[in-house]
Scaffold this motif. Structure first.
Motif, PDB file in Angstrom:
ATOM      1  N   VAL A 212       0.823  -1.208   0.000  1.00 16.64           N
ATOM      2  CA  VAL A 212       0.000   0.000   0.000  1.00 16.64           C
ATOM      3  C   VAL A 212       0.859   1.260   0.000  1.00 16.64           C
ATOM      4  O   VAL A 212       0.525   2.263  -0.635  1.00 16.64           O
TER       5      VAL A 212
ATOM      6  N   LEU B  48       2.275   1.242  -6.252  1.00 15.68           N
ATOM      7  CA  LEU B  48       1.146   0.375  -5.892  1.00 15.68           C
ATOM      8  C   LEU B  48       1.184  -0.950  -6.681  1.00 15.68           C
ATOM      9  O   LEU B  48       0.355  -1.187  -7.561  1.00 15.68           O
TER      10      LEU B  48
ATOM     11  N   ARG C 158      -6.067   4.213  -1.422  1.00 17.29           N
ATOM     12  CA  ARG C 158      -5.293   4.068  -2.656  1.00 17.29           C
ATOM     13  C   ARG C 158      -5.729   2.890  -3.520  1.00 17.29           C
ATOM     14  O   ARG C 158      -5.565   2.927  -4.739  1.00 17.29           O
TER      15      ARG C 158
END
Lengths: 196, 101
Positions: A114, A119, B25
């Motif tokens: 994360v 990512l 995210r």
């Protein structure tokens, strides 16, 4: 559990059968455990609070007697040999530290993924098949998959586990089958264990 | 003891923070389940464990450890229930691979 009692939270009295006495008897140990929990949680030792605890424990034990008395659907329908008492508890306790370590690794890995600037995920759905002897073993495997790095169990149908993997590594580890072997040996070799 | 408790609290907080960042995210529901189910379980367990260490061996620390046990049982269960509900509702996972591969 859903297939055992049609309406487990109904507070209507259970249908009168000849095993009512046995069911109430089976509720006694559970009530004792509940009262012990009360003693741990409540530091007040006066009559009012002890009485409140005893009444609550008795009420809960009586209301759930129907669920406690029948060995729930943990038992295998076709072999019928597994109850909680016959489970290989010792081996289960040995399984726990490994699982706890896996939880730590899982947390670290998700944290790393994360916080990584790019990512690096490649999520996918994976199906694995693991022939396990009974529902409790399936439950253990499903929960273990959820707790270990990069994978979450979504659904179980028969012997097929539907798993969501966050990374390619996670799905590869899963298809290697190390964990299902571990869970399988935890339960299937348990016939010679003490307690049967 | 204070040092150990502080380390556990700070590391636990770090995991919870990572879980929150993960929720922000990651691209879809299923991926966010990972952040929820793992970082939060570990973070909360560490923080409550740190508080128990700070408290010493008292009734309060026993209660805190009981909470840890309940959370570590309930959190994976909730994660699984959410994921299963999403599958049953037909939610398509976000993926980088070709569909069907």
């Amino acid at each position: 559990m859903p297939n055992s009692a049609p309406d487990p939270i109904a507070d209507a009295p259970p249908p009168p059968t000849d095993s009512v006495g046995r069911r109430l008897l089976a509720a006694v140990p559970f009530g004792v455990v509940l009262f012990g929990t009360w003693l741990v949680l409540s530091p007040k030792r006066d009559l009012f609070h002890l009485g409140l605890g005893a009444a609550t424990a008795a009420a809960v034990a009586l209301l759930t007697a129907r669920l406690v008395a029948q060995p729930p659907s943990l038992s295998a329908p076709h072999t019928g040999h597994t109850s909680l008492r016959q489970m290989p508890w010792l081996r289960f306790v040995g399984y726990l530290p490994w699982l706890a370590w896996q939880v730590v690794v899982a947390g670290l890995e998700v944290t790393y993924t994360v916080l990584h600037p790019r990512l690096p995920i490649s999520p996918r759905i994976v199906r694995i098949t693991a022939p396990l002897p009974h529902t409790l073993a399936k439950l253990t495997l499903a929960n273990s998959i959820t707790l270990t790095p990069g994978t979450v169990t979504l659904d179980v149908e028969g012997d097929t586990f539907l798993v969501h993997a966050l990374t390619e590594d996670g799905s590869r580890d899963l298809q290697g089958g190390a964990m299902s072997d571990r869970v399988s040996s935890l339960f299937t070799a348990g016939d010679d264990s003490p307690g049967t | 003891m204070n040092v150990l408790a502080t380390v556990m609290l700070v590391v636990g907080f770090g995991f919870i923070l990572a879980g929150v960042i993960g929720i922000l995210r990651l691209p879809d529901f299923y991926c966010r389940l990972h952040a929820m189910g793992k970082c939060d379980t570990l973070g909360v367990a560490l923080m409550l464990g740190g508080l128990a260490v700070l408290e010493g061996f008292t009734l309060t620390s026993v209660k805190l450890l009981l909470v840890v046990v309940f959370i570590s049982l309930a959190n994976p269960t909730a994660t699984h229930a959410l994921g299963r509900a999403a599958v049953r509702a037909g939610l398509r996972p976000w993926t980088t691979t070709e569909p069907g591969s």
